[in-house]
Design an enzyme around this catalytic site. Structure first.
Site, PDB file in Angstrom:
ATOM      1  N   LYS A  13       0.834  -1.221   0.000  1.00  0.00           N
ATOM      2  CA  LYS A  13       0.000   0.000   0.000  1.00  0.00           C
ATOM      3  C   LYS A  13       0.865   1.267   0.000  1.00  0.00           C
ATOM      4  CE  LYS A  13      -2.556  -0.613   3.702  1.00  0.00           C
ATOM      5  NZ  LYS A  13      -2.046  -1.911   4.141  1.00  0.00           N
ATOM      6  N   ARG A  88      -9.885   2.046   8.528  1.00  0.00           N
ATOM      7  CA  ARG A  88      -9.447   0.678   8.815  1.00  0.00           C
ATOM      8  C   ARG A  88     -10.524  -0.126   9.525  1.00  0.00           C
ATOM      9  NH1 ARG A  88      -3.623   1.260   8.551  1.00  0.00           N
ATOM     10  NH2 ARG A  88      -2.509  -0.690   8.826  1.00  0.00           N
ATOM     11  N   ARG A 127      11.171  -6.474   5.264  1.00  0.00           N
ATOM     12  CA  ARG A 127      11.044  -5.040   4.940  1.00  0.00           C
ATOM     13  C   ARG A 127      11.992  -4.174   5.780  1.00  0.00           C
ATOM     14  NH1 ARG A 127       5.163  -2.492   4.700  1.00  0.00           N
ATOM     15  NH2 ARG A 127       5.011  -3.001   6.906  1.00  0.00           N
ATOM     16  N   ARG A 161      10.739  -1.863  11.168  1.00  0.00           N
ATOM     17  CA  ARG A 161       9.708  -1.277  12.023  1.00  0.00           C
ATOM     18  C   ARG A 161       9.428  -2.185  13.218  1.00  0.00           C
ATOM     19  NH1 ARG A 161       4.782   0.270   8.011  1.00  0.00           N
ATOM     20  NH2 ARG A 161       3.670  -0.600   9.788  1.00  0.00           N
ATOM     21  N   ARG A 172      -1.497  -8.308  13.215  1.00  0.00           N
ATOM     22  CA  ARG A 172      -2.001  -7.277  12.296  1.00  0.00           C
ATOM     23  C   ARG A 172      -2.860  -7.906  11.199  1.00  0.00           C
ATOM     24  NH1 ARG A 172       3.356  -4.666  10.572  1.00  0.00           N
ATOM     25  NH2 ARG A 172       2.117  -3.345   9.214  1.00  0.00           N
TER      26      ARG A 172
HETATM   27  P1  AMP Z   1       0.479   1.110   8.560  1.00  0.00           P
HETATM   28  O1  AMP Z   1       1.680   1.959   8.407  1.00  0.00           O
HETATM   29  O2  AMP Z   1      -0.672   1.581   7.728  1.00  0.00           O
HETATM   30  O3  AMP Z   1       0.778  -0.360   8.383  1.00  0.00           O
HETATM   31  O4  AMP Z   1      -0.006   1.274  10.088  1.00  0.00           O
HETATM   32  C1  AMP Z   1       0.805   0.869  11.156  1.00  0.00           C
HETATM   33  C2  AMP Z   1      -0.020   0.823  12.432  1.00  0.00           C
HETATM   34  O5  AMP Z   1      -0.529   2.132  12.724  1.00  0.00           O
HETATM   35  C3  AMP Z   1      -1.238  -0.069  12.395  1.00  0.00           C
HETATM   36  O6  AMP Z   1      -0.931  -1.426  12.650  1.00  0.00           O
HETATM   37  C4  AMP Z   1      -2.091   0.552  13.511  1.00  0.00           C
HETATM   38  O7  AMP Z   1      -1.595   0.203  14.791  1.00  0.00           O
HETATM   39  C5  AMP Z   1      -1.817   2.047  13.313  1.00  0.00           C
HETATM   40  N1  AMP Z   1      -2.810   2.630  12.371  1.00  0.00           N
HETATM   41  C6  AMP Z   1      -2.578   3.136  11.133  1.00  0.00           C
HETATM   42  N2  AMP Z   1      -3.715   3.581  10.577  1.00  0.00           N
HETATM   43  C7  AMP Z   1      -4.709   3.346  11.463  1.00  0.00           C
HETATM   44  C8  AMP Z   1      -6.108   3.538  11.475  1.00  0.00           C
HETATM   45  N3  AMP Z   1      -6.748   4.063  10.425  1.00  0.00           N
HETATM   46  N4  AMP Z   1      -6.805   3.171  12.590  1.00  0.00           N
HETATM   47  C9  AMP Z   1      -6.178   2.655  13.661  1.00  0.00           C
HETATM   48  N5  AMP Z   1      -4.869   2.404  13.710  1.00  0.00           N
HETATM   49  C10 AMP Z   1      -4.120   2.740  12.624  1.00  0.00           C
END
Ligand code: AMP
Length: 220
Positions: A13, A88, A127, A161, A172
């Site tokens: 993404k 989400r 990653r 990360r 996740r």
């Molecule tokens: P990402 O970088 O999109 O993979 O997001 C990393 C982490 O950030 C996720 O696993 C959640 O813990 C948090 N996060 C990101 N976007 C959201 C969202 N829209 N709602 C809740 N938690 C989020």
């Protein structure tokens, strides 16, 4: 254009969002990146978000929605945006609908990136992300940097990360299936979902995404 990008963690993404936003000349809004920026600046929001992120859970809706809304209200997002990682869950999708209704605008498409589970686990485990710019992403075997641990683009330090450990990735993925996947049905009822295969070379996936978005807007 106003686009939402969905797909399991590791589907690409972030990588695709950066490229698509550039091609379509709209800002890339990633709630994950916004949380990570808050964490590195050690804000209160960052401290709160980190505990949820490290466990692979979603950050509570209240703070997430407020943060996303604030970002969408910035002047550069007036004529469009590409949302990556938001909404989400269904409550966030409903909150987004309210924001759009207030502005009297609509989403153009929800781009669903499809990738098999074993593949996304492999992708995430390898990653490595640049500390200076999180859109610079590498993989220890699939797209390794020229020098181990150093970003080819800007020389920044590459790191894994905290939430990319295998245990957190499994969590996740579970959260994705139970909480995020239902938004695909939510948007299907609005006729907005375009699904593409997210496997294969990055350029090819970008090409597929652009084609699919073009087809979708031609049909409207
Ligand atoms: P990402 O970088 O999109 O993979 O997001 C990393 C982490 O950030 C996720 O696993 C959640 O813990 C948090 N996060 C990101 N976007 C959201 C969202 N829209 N709602 C809740 N938690 C989020």
């Amino acid at each position: 254009m106003r686009i939402v990008l969905v797909g399991p963690p590791g589907a690409g993404k972030g990588t695709q969002a950066t490229r698509l936003a550039e091609k379509l000349r709209i800002p890339h809004i990633s709630t994950g990146d916004l949380f990570r920026a808050n964490i590195s600046q050690q804000t209160e929001l960052g401290k709160l978000a980190k505990s949820y992120m490290d466990a692979g859970n979603l950050v509570p809706d209240e703070v997430t929605i407020a943060m996303a809304k604030d970002r969408m209200e910035q002047p550069d997002a007036e004529n469009g945006f590409l949302l990556d990682g938001f909404p989400r869950n269904v409550s966030q999708a409903e909150a987004l609908d309210e924001v759009l209704e207030t502005e009297d605008v609509k989403l153009d498409a929800v781009l669903d990136l499809e990738a098999p589970e074993e593949e996304v686990v492999k992708r995430i485990a390898g990653r490595r992300v640049c500390r200076k710019d999180s859109s610079h992403v590498f993989h220890v075997t699939n797209s390794s940097p020229k020098k181990e641990g150093v970003c080819d683009v800007c020389g920044g330090e590459l790191y894994q990360r905290d939430d990319d450990s295998e245990e957190t990735v499994r969590k996740r993925l579970e959260v994705y299936h139970t909480q995020t996947e239902p938004i695909i049905d939510y948007y299907k009822t609005q006729g907005l979902v375009v699904t593409i295969n997210a496997m294969g070379p990055v350029d090819e996936v970008t090409g597929r995404a652009l084609e699919a978005l073009k087809r979708e807007s031609a049909e409207k």
